[in-house]
Design a protein around this motif. Structure first.
Motif, PDB file in Angstrom:
ATOM      1  N   LEU A  30      46.222 -48.262 -37.464  1.00 29.33           N
ATOM      2  CA  LEU A  30      44.838 -48.610 -37.185  1.00 29.33           C
ATOM      3  C   LEU A  30      44.613 -48.844 -35.701  1.00 29.33           C
ATOM      4  O   LEU A  30      45.401 -49.538 -35.045  1.00 29.33           O
ATOM      5  CB  LEU A  30      44.444 -49.870 -37.958  1.00 29.33           C
ATOM      6  CG  LEU A  30      44.638 -49.830 -39.477  1.00 29.33           C
ATOM      7  CD1 LEU A  30      44.188 -51.155 -40.081  1.00 29.33           C
ATOM      8  CD2 LEU A  30      43.860 -48.671 -40.089  1.00 29.33           C
ATOM      9  N   HIS A  31      43.513 -48.288 -35.189  1.00 30.20           N
ATOM     10  CA  HIS A  31      43.130 -48.430 -33.782  1.00 30.20           C
ATOM     11  C   HIS A  31      41.654 -48.811 -33.687  1.00 30.20           C
ATOM     12  O   HIS A  31      40.919 -48.769 -34.666  1.00 30.20           O
ATOM     13  CB  HIS A  31      43.287 -47.095 -33.037  1.00 30.20           C
ATOM     14  CG  HIS A  31      44.626 -46.448 -33.138  1.00 30.20           C
ATOM     15  ND1 HIS A  31      45.605 -46.606 -32.188  1.00 30.20           N
ATOM     16  CD2 HIS A  31      45.142 -45.601 -34.069  1.00 30.20           C
ATOM     17  CE1 HIS A  31      46.670 -45.887 -32.515  1.00 30.20           C
ATOM     18  NE2 HIS A  31      46.411 -45.274 -33.669  1.00 30.20           N
ATOM     19  N   GLU A  32      41.221 -49.149 -32.502  1.00 34.50           N
ATOM     20  CA  GLU A  32      39.802 -49.114 -32.144  1.00 34.50           C
ATOM     21  C   GLU A  32      39.722 -48.609 -30.709  1.00 34.50           C
ATOM     22  O   GLU A  32      40.684 -48.688 -29.958  1.00 34.50           O
ATOM     23  CB  GLU A  32      39.124 -50.475 -32.330  1.00 34.50           C
ATOM     24  CG  GLU A  32      39.606 -51.596 -31.466  1.00 34.50           C
ATOM     25  CD  GLU A  32      38.821 -51.715 -30.150  1.00 34.50           C
ATOM     26  OE1 GLU A  32      37.840 -50.985 -29.941  1.00 34.50           O
ATOM     27  OE2 GLU A  32      39.242 -52.530 -29.319  1.00 34.50           O
ATOM     28  N   SER A  33      38.583 -48.045 -30.336  1.00 31.65           N
ATOM     29  CA  SER A  33      38.485 -47.247 -29.109  1.00 31.65           C
ATOM     30  C   SER A  33      38.772 -48.017 -27.826  1.00 31.65           C
ATOM     31  O   SER A  33      39.229 -47.437 -26.841  1.00 31.65           O
ATOM     32  CB  SER A  33      37.096 -46.621 -29.015  1.00 31.65           C
ATOM     33  OG  SER A  33      36.110 -47.621 -28.782  1.00 31.65           O
ATOM     34  N   VAL A  96      48.691 -40.652 -41.178  1.00 30.37           N
ATOM     35  CA  VAL A  96      47.285 -40.887 -40.860  1.00 30.37           C
ATOM     36  C   VAL A  96      47.166 -42.005 -39.833  1.00 30.37           C
ATOM     37  O   VAL A  96      47.800 -43.058 -39.981  1.00 30.37           O
ATOM     38  CB  VAL A  96      46.475 -41.251 -42.129  1.00 30.37           C
ATOM     39  CG1 VAL A  96      45.095 -41.805 -41.764  1.00 30.37           C
ATOM     40  CG2 VAL A  96      46.321 -40.047 -43.042  1.00 30.37           C
ATOM     41  N   GLN A  97      46.356 -41.753 -38.795  1.00 31.82           N
ATOM     42  CA  GLN A  97      45.966 -42.780 -37.836  1.00 31.82           C
ATOM     43  C   GLN A  97      44.443 -42.790 -37.771  1.00 31.82           C
ATOM     44  O   GLN A  97      43.798 -41.736 -37.846  1.00 31.82           O
ATOM     45  CB  GLN A  97      46.556 -42.501 -36.452  1.00 31.82           C
ATOM     46  CG  GLN A  97      48.076 -42.491 -36.431  1.00 31.82           C
ATOM     47  CD  GLN A  97      48.642 -42.486 -35.026  1.00 31.82           C
ATOM     48  OE1 GLN A  97      48.240 -43.293 -34.166  1.00 31.82           O
ATOM     49  NE2 GLN A  97      49.588 -41.581 -34.752  1.00 31.82           N
ATOM     50  N   ILE A  98      43.862 -43.988 -37.641  1.00 27.76           N
ATOM     51  CA  ILE A  98      42.408 -44.135 -37.742  1.00 27.76           C
ATOM     52  C   ILE A  98      41.878 -44.916 -36.540  1.00 27.76           C
ATOM     53  O   ILE A  98      42.377 -45.997 -36.226  1.00 27.76           O
ATOM     54  CB  ILE A  98      42.018 -44.878 -39.030  1.00 27.76           C
ATOM     55  CG1 ILE A  98      42.663 -44.217 -40.254  1.00 27.76           C
ATOM     56  CG2 ILE A  98      40.499 -44.912 -39.187  1.00 27.76           C
ATOM     57  CD1 ILE A  98      42.587 -45.060 -41.513  1.00 27.76           C
ATOM     58  N   GLU A  99      40.854 -44.374 -35.878  1.00 28.41           N
ATOM     59  CA  GLU A  99      40.181 -45.033 -34.764  1.00 28.41           C
ATOM     60  C   GLU A  99      38.844 -45.607 -35.217  1.00 28.41           C
ATOM     61  O   GLU A  99      38.279 -45.181 -36.245  1.00 28.41           O
ATOM     62  CB  GLU A  99      39.926 -44.042 -33.623  1.00 28.41           C
ATOM     63  CG  GLU A  99      41.116 -43.815 -32.702  1.00 28.41           C
ATOM     64  CD  GLU A  99      41.248 -44.901 -31.635  1.00 28.41           C
ATOM     65  OE1 GLU A  99      40.469 -45.889 -31.676  1.00 28.41           O
ATOM     66  OE2 GLU A  99      42.131 -44.756 -30.771  1.00 28.41           O
ATOM     67  N   PHE A 100      38.331 -46.562 -34.441  1.00 25.06           N
ATOM     68  CA  PHE A 100      37.056 -47.202 -34.736  1.00 25.06           C
ATOM     69  C   PHE A 100      36.208 -47.212 -33.472  1.00 25.06           C
ATOM     70  O   PHE A 100      36.670 -47.671 -32.415  1.00 25.06           O
ATOM     71  CB  PHE A 100      37.299 -48.635 -35.215  1.00 25.06           C
ATOM     72  CG  PHE A 100      36.070 -49.349 -35.724  1.00 25.06           C
ATOM     73  CD1 PHE A 100      35.799 -49.403 -37.080  1.00 25.06           C
ATOM     74  CD2 PHE A 100      35.187 -49.971 -34.856  1.00 25.06           C
ATOM     75  CE1 PHE A 100      34.683 -50.066 -37.566  1.00 25.06           C
ATOM     76  CE2 PHE A 100      34.063 -50.636 -35.321  1.00 25.06           C
ATOM     77  CZ  PHE A 100      33.806 -50.682 -36.686  1.00 25.06           C
ATOM     78  N   LEU A 115      33.967 -49.088 -44.290  1.00 26.50           N
ATOM     79  CA  LEU A 115      34.395 -47.700 -44.440  1.00 26.50           C
ATOM     80  C   LEU A 115      35.786 -47.496 -43.852  1.00 26.50           C
ATOM     81  O   LEU A 115      36.622 -46.798 -44.434  1.00 26.50           O
ATOM     82  CB  LEU A 115      33.382 -46.768 -43.766  1.00 26.50           C
ATOM     83  CG  LEU A 115      33.696 -45.275 -43.811  1.00 26.50           C
ATOM     84  CD1 LEU A 115      33.827 -44.782 -45.247  1.00 26.50           C
ATOM     85  CD2 LEU A 115      32.606 -44.488 -43.079  1.00 26.50           C
ATOM     86  N   TYR A 116      36.032 -48.108 -42.719  1.00 23.62           N
ATOM     87  CA  TYR A 116      37.340 -48.047 -42.044  1.00 23.62           C
ATOM     88  C   TYR A 116      38.453 -48.539 -42.973  1.00 23.62           C
ATOM     89  O   TYR A 116      39.498 -47.901 -43.128  1.00 23.62           O
ATOM     90  CB  TYR A 116      37.212 -48.920 -40.805  1.00 23.62           C
ATOM     91  CG  TYR A 116      38.384 -49.116 -39.883  1.00 23.62           C
ATOM     92  CD1 TYR A 116      38.706 -48.171 -38.915  1.00 23.62           C
ATOM     93  CD2 TYR A 116      39.105 -50.314 -39.901  1.00 23.62           C
ATOM     94  CE1 TYR A 116      39.718 -48.402 -37.992  1.00 23.62           C
ATOM     95  CE2 TYR A 116      40.111 -50.550 -38.990  1.00 23.62           C
ATOM     96  CZ  TYR A 116      40.418 -49.591 -38.039  1.00 23.62           C
ATOM     97  OH  TYR A 116      41.422 -49.835 -37.117  1.00 23.62           O
TER      98      TYR A 116
END
Length: 328
Positions: A30-33, A96-100, A115-116
């Motif tokens: 999990l990431h965020e921008s 899978v890696q996910i950005e926000f 949703l994240y």
């Protein structure tokens, strides 16, 4: 419950873009921008996705989640199942890696955050990854955890999330449990681990003998149904676990010659080719509850494990068979 059909694939990388290595199914990262300018940009999600798509040679992830045009949205950039470039040397362990994309509006944040979390839970389940946060072993990890264990200096998404009212403990709880208003009957609609005996007469089998010596005193009658907790593979064939150390061959059940996808209604699972590569958009075909003809022999696919063969070069992991014990 997340529906993968809502994923916007406008900016998905092409066949010859990005990494071609299959990732090990250990982490969802999990990431965020980290981009505070996003708070002042109503199209921040789109702009972040476009930038990552155009500069994938430097860094990219599979999904970017954010709020735009009046709703929470998710874009795909990299192909799930393959290595992406968002977390240094941890990349090979994350299918899978996910950005926000940041927003300054707390209501918009809450909708995008939900949703994240749903995306993370969906793909963790799809790849057999535990719904634990930043703990030992396999599980869902933040970039902060990657920094602590693999190096680097990123601490996302914790500081930004905390500023929007989401603590580490809240994130861990939501990832583990989902959200209270998810309709429970729908969640369990096609999760089914019951197998029914169709043979006229036979003996169950036990793992106390690797050759499958009959377990004395456990004759099973035709037409009886049994809750199966697992699938044992022996001599390339599947056996359903119907009791303590008691197994019956798939060939004498209502699942003989087929795999019935054990997943939620409307949702699908990934198939793989013989090299262990995830087949793009196959989860749109192999939906929960659908049945597919297969041979009696199972195949061990690299980096995936034992699978049913459903076409010339399409294989589905045994965990997605009804009777595998899989619970979604």
């Amino acid at each position: 419950m997340f529906n993968p059909n809502i994923i916007n694939k406008t900016y998905t990388l092409g066949d010859y873009q990005g990494d071609t290595r299959l990732a090990s199914n250990r982490f969802i990262i999990l990431h965020e921008s980290g981009n505070d300018n996003d708070k002042r940009d109503s199209q921040a999600l789109l702009h972040e996705v476009q930038y990552m798509h155009n500069n994938y040679g430097s860094a990219y992830v599979q999904f970017f989640v954010g709020y735009m045009d009046g709703k929470a949205q998710v874009y795909q950039i990299g192909e799930p199942g393959y290595v992406s470039w968002g977390a240094l040397t941890a990349n090979p362990y994350a299918p899978v890696q996910i950005e926000f994309a940041r927003t300054g509006d707390k209501q918009q944040f809450r909708e995008a955050y939900r949703l994240y979390v749903e995306v993370a839970r969906y793909y963790a389940n799809a790849y057999g990854i535990p719904l634990t946060l930043d703990s030992g072993g396999n599980g869902i990890k933040t970039h902060q955890w990657v920094t602590n264990n693999f190096g680097g200096d990123h601490v996302d998404p914790y500081p930004y999330f905390a500023g929007m009212g989401i603590t580490k403990s809240q994130l861990a709880y939501d990832l583990a449990n989902g959200f209270d208003d998810e309709p429970e009957p729908e969640k369990k609609a096609t999760i089914n681990n019951v197998v029914t005996v169709t043979a006229d007469y036979f003996k169950a089998f036990t793992t106390t003998n690797s050759k499958g010596v009959p377990h004395i005193g456990t004759d099973i009658l035709s037409g009886t149904a049994w809750q199966s907790a697992d699938i044992l593979v022996r001599d390339k064939k599947a056996y359903f676990k119907i009791g303590n150390d008691t197994y019956i061959p798939q060939s004498v059940t209502d699942k003989a010659g087929k795999i019935v996808i054990n997943y939620l209604d409307g949702y699908g699972v990934n198939a793989y080719n013989s090299k262990g590569q995830s087949i793009k958009d196959s989860n749109q075909v192999f939906k929960g509850g659908t049945s597919w003809a297969t041979g009696e022999e199972l195949f061990k696919v690299p980096n995936v494990g034992w699978c049913y063969q459903v076409s010339t070069d399409e294989y589905i992991p045994v965990k997605f068979q009804q009777g595998s014990g899989f619970k979604g």
